[in-house]
Design a protein around this motif. Structure first.
Motif, PDB file in Angstrom:
ATOM      1  N   PHE A 145       0.865  -1.175   0.000  1.00  0.00           N
ATOM      2  CA  PHE A 145       0.000   0.000   0.000  1.00  0.00           C
ATOM      3  C   PHE A 145       0.905   1.229   0.000  1.00  0.00           C
ATOM      4  O   PHE A 145       1.616   1.499   0.958  1.00  0.00           O
ATOM      5  N   ALA A 146       0.916   1.966  -1.113  1.00  0.00           N
ATOM      6  CA  ALA A 146       1.704   3.193  -1.231  1.00  0.00           C
ATOM      7  C   ALA A 146       0.773   4.383  -1.064  1.00  0.00           C
ATOM      8  O   ALA A 146      -0.231   4.494  -1.779  1.00  0.00           O
ATOM      9  N   LEU A 147       1.097   5.253  -0.132  1.00  0.00           N
ATOM     10  CA  LEU A 147       0.245   6.402   0.155  1.00  0.00           C
ATOM     11  C   LEU A 147       1.089   7.664   0.157  1.00  0.00           C
ATOM     12  O   LEU A 147       2.095   7.755   0.856  1.00  0.00           O
ATOM     13  N   VAL A 148       0.677   8.635  -0.652  1.00  0.00           N
ATOM     14  CA  VAL A 148       1.339   9.940  -0.703  1.00  0.00           C
ATOM     15  C   VAL A 148       0.392  10.967  -0.092  1.00  0.00           C
ATOM     16  O   VAL A 148      -0.795  10.992  -0.407  1.00  0.00           O
ATOM     17  N   THR A 149       0.940  11.800   0.775  1.00  0.00           N
ATOM     18  CA  THR A 149       0.108  12.714   1.534  1.00  0.00           C
ATOM     19  C   THR A 149       0.747  14.093   1.657  1.00  0.00           C
ATOM     20  O   THR A 149       1.974  14.224   1.614  1.00  0.00           O
ATOM     21  N   PHE A 150      -0.096  15.114   1.803  1.00  0.00           N
ATOM     22  CA  PHE A 150       0.375  16.418   2.249  1.00  0.00           C
ATOM     23  C   PHE A 150       1.003  16.229   3.621  1.00  0.00           C
ATOM     24  O   PHE A 150       0.429  15.573   4.488  1.00  0.00           O
ATOM     25  N   HIS A 151       2.170  16.778   3.847  1.00  0.00           N
ATOM     26  CA  HIS A 151       2.805  16.647   5.153  1.00  0.00           C
ATOM     27  C   HIS A 151       2.049  17.496   6.179  1.00  0.00           C
ATOM     28  O   HIS A 151       1.751  18.664   5.915  1.00  0.00           O
ATOM     29  N   PRO A 152       1.727  16.938   7.347  1.00  0.00           N
ATOM     30  CA  PRO A 152       0.996  17.728   8.334  1.00  0.00           C
ATOM     31  C   PRO A 152       1.748  18.977   8.773  1.00  0.00           C
ATOM     32  O   PRO A 152       1.126  20.009   9.068  1.00  0.00           O
ATOM     33  N   HIS A 153       3.074  18.909   8.787  1.00  0.00           N
ATOM     34  CA  HIS A 153       3.844  20.086   9.175  1.00  0.00           C
ATOM     35  C   HIS A 153       3.554  21.257   8.244  1.00  0.00           C
ATOM     36  O   HIS A 153       3.388  22.400   8.696  1.00  0.00           O
ATOM     37  N   PHE A 154       3.481  20.978   6.936  1.00  0.00           N
ATOM     38  CA  PHE A 154       3.273  22.074   5.989  1.00  0.00           C
ATOM     39  C   PHE A 154       1.874  22.665   6.140  1.00  0.00           C
ATOM     40  O   PHE A 154       1.707  23.883   6.062  1.00  0.00           O
ATOM     41  N   ARG A 216       9.976  31.340   1.875  1.00  0.00           N
ATOM     42  CA  ARG A 216       9.936  31.390   3.340  1.00  0.00           C
ATOM     43  C   ARG A 216       9.726  30.012   3.962  1.00  0.00           C
ATOM     44  O   ARG A 216       9.931  29.829   5.158  1.00  0.00           O
ATOM     45  N   PHE A 217       9.313  29.031   3.130  1.00  0.00           N
ATOM     46  CA  PHE A 217       9.134  27.670   3.623  1.00  0.00           C
ATOM     47  C   PHE A 217      10.292  26.744   3.253  1.00  0.00           C
ATOM     48  O   PHE A 217      10.203  25.534   3.435  1.00  0.00           O
ATOM     49  N   ARG A 218      11.362  27.307   2.741  1.00  0.00           N
ATOM     50  CA  ARG A 218      12.505  26.484   2.335  1.00  0.00           C
ATOM     51  C   ARG A 218      12.936  25.590   3.502  1.00  0.00           C
ATOM     52  O   ARG A 218      13.007  26.024   4.655  1.00  0.00           O
ATOM     53  N   HIS A 219      13.195  24.328   3.189  1.00  0.00           N
ATOM     54  CA  HIS A 219      13.613  23.287   4.127  1.00  0.00           C
ATOM     55  C   HIS A 219      12.467  22.728   4.975  1.00  0.00           C
ATOM     56  O   HIS A 219      12.696  21.812   5.763  1.00  0.00           O
ATOM     57  N   HIS A 220      11.260  23.244   4.807  1.00  0.00           N
ATOM     58  CA  HIS A 220      10.117  22.669   5.512  1.00  0.00           C
ATOM     59  C   HIS A 220       9.598  21.462   4.723  1.00  0.00           C
ATOM     60  O   HIS A 220       9.539  21.503   3.492  1.00  0.00           O
ATOM     61  N   PRO A 221       9.192  20.389   5.386  1.00  0.00           N
ATOM     62  CA  PRO A 221       8.612  19.248   4.663  1.00  0.00           C
ATOM     63  C   PRO A 221       7.236  19.596   4.110  1.00  0.00           C
ATOM     64  O   PRO A 221       6.436  20.246   4.794  1.00  0.00           O
ATOM     65  N   ILE A 222       6.960  19.172   2.889  1.00  0.00           N
ATOM     66  CA  ILE A 222       5.686  19.494   2.251  1.00  0.00           C
ATOM     67  C   ILE A 222       4.845  18.265   1.947  1.00  0.00           C
ATOM     68  O   ILE A 222       3.617  18.322   1.962  1.00  0.00           O
ATOM     69  N   SER A 223       5.480  17.135   1.677  1.00  0.00           N
ATOM     70  CA  SER A 223       4.714  15.923   1.390  1.00  0.00           C
ATOM     71  C   SER A 223       5.487  14.712   1.893  1.00  0.00           C
ATOM     72  O   SER A 223       6.663  14.803   2.236  1.00  0.00           O
ATOM     73  N   ALA A 224       4.789  13.581   1.949  1.00  0.00           N
ATOM     74  CA  ALA A 224       5.407  12.353   2.432  1.00  0.00           C
ATOM     75  C   ALA A 224       4.838  11.168   1.669  1.00  0.00           C
ATOM     76  O   ALA A 224       3.682  11.202   1.229  1.00  0.00           O
ATOM     77  N   ALA A 225       5.650  10.134   1.527  1.00  0.00           N
ATOM     78  CA  ALA A 225       5.205   8.893   0.885  1.00  0.00           C
ATOM     79  C   ALA A 225       5.485   7.724   1.822  1.00  0.00           C
ATOM     80  O   ALA A 225       6.626   7.545   2.266  1.00  0.00           O
ATOM     81  N   TYR A 226       4.451   6.970   2.122  1.00  0.00           N
ATOM     82  CA  TYR A 226       4.552   5.776   2.938  1.00  0.00           C
ATOM     83  C   TYR A 226       4.439   4.544   2.045  1.00  0.00           C
ATOM     84  O   TYR A 226       3.633   4.544   1.103  1.00  0.00           O
TER      85      TYR A 226
END
Length: 231
Positions: A145-154, A216-226
């Motif tokens: 199961f591959a899931l790509v998501t908006f990162h909650p931090h962003f 201004r968001f440089r280096h902040h995580p934006i998405s993730a893949a599980y």
């Protein structure tokens, strides 16, 4: 966790079916491959060309389905809640079958797919557990199961919901929820999944070139893949 605690835009908010039905004409000109497809490219597993049958939950206009087809996936079914998005996916022709249904309640057969995939869907779900349980039900033994998501931090740092520009010029939000990484892990493990891989994408030079205002968001995580495994 409520998105309203972080909302910095205050846009009028509509439900998923309404929002994507209105966004469909410009969706592919808005969503960047750097958000999701670039993350899928980084995954070490599964071996895409070895996948015999995949189901694409929340398939939208068929972007992910086309990516899978280009990687050599044999057969792909797609599920989406929005008829207008399915119409675009149907014209694209990457899926063998398209079904109008909730990604967390598809009505498809048990243990039918050796790959379940879902991209940029979960932020619209109030509860992750039904999605992970449905993916488990659909998956064959040893499936991925591959899931790509908006990162909650962003979502929290930017205060920005999933949104689009209506024909009137108004910015309109689609119902957005914040799910922590621990929320995903808890929902997945309780459904039986084992975490095999996790990648996080940060705002880098490529992203700033695409979205200069995001400097201004440089280096902040934006998405993730599980990547989850059904052992």
């Amino acid at each position: 966790m409520e998105f309203s605690d972080f909302d910095a835009r205050g846009y009028r908010t509509v439900d998923v079916r309404t929002g994507y039905g209105e966004w469909v004409a410009h969706y592919e000109q808005t969503v960047e491959d750097a958000m999701d497809l670039a993350l899928l490219d980084r995954l070490e597993e599964p071996s895409w060309g070895a996948v015999k049958r995949a189901v694409d939950l929340g398939c939208g206009t068929g972007r992910t389905g086309q990516w899978l087809r280009d990687k050599g996936v044999g057969s792909i079914d797609g599920v989406d809640l929005t008829p207008e998005m399915l119409a675009v996916a149907r014209r694209r022709g990457a899926h063998d079958r398209l079904i109008e249904a909730d990604a967390a309640a598809t009505g498809l057969s048990d243990s039918a797919y050796d790959l379940v995939i879902s991209s940029l869907v979960d932020e619209h779900l109030a509860d992750l557990r039904p999605l992970y349980r449905e993916a488990w039900r659909l998956a064959t033994p040893k499936a991925t199961f591959a899931l790509v998501t908006f990162h909650p931090h962003f979502i929290m740092a930017s205060g920005m919901p999933t949104h689009y520009t209506a024909d009137s010029g108004e910015s309109v939000a689609i119902t957005t929820n914040v799910h922590l990484i621990s929320d995903h892990v808890t929902a997945a493990v309780n459904s039986g999944w084992r975490l095999a891989e996790l990648h996080e994408r940060v705002i880098d030079d490529e992203w700033v070139a695409l979205k200069p205002k995001w400097e201004r968001f440089r280096h902040h995580p934006i998405s993730a893949a599980y990547v989850w495994r059904k052992d």
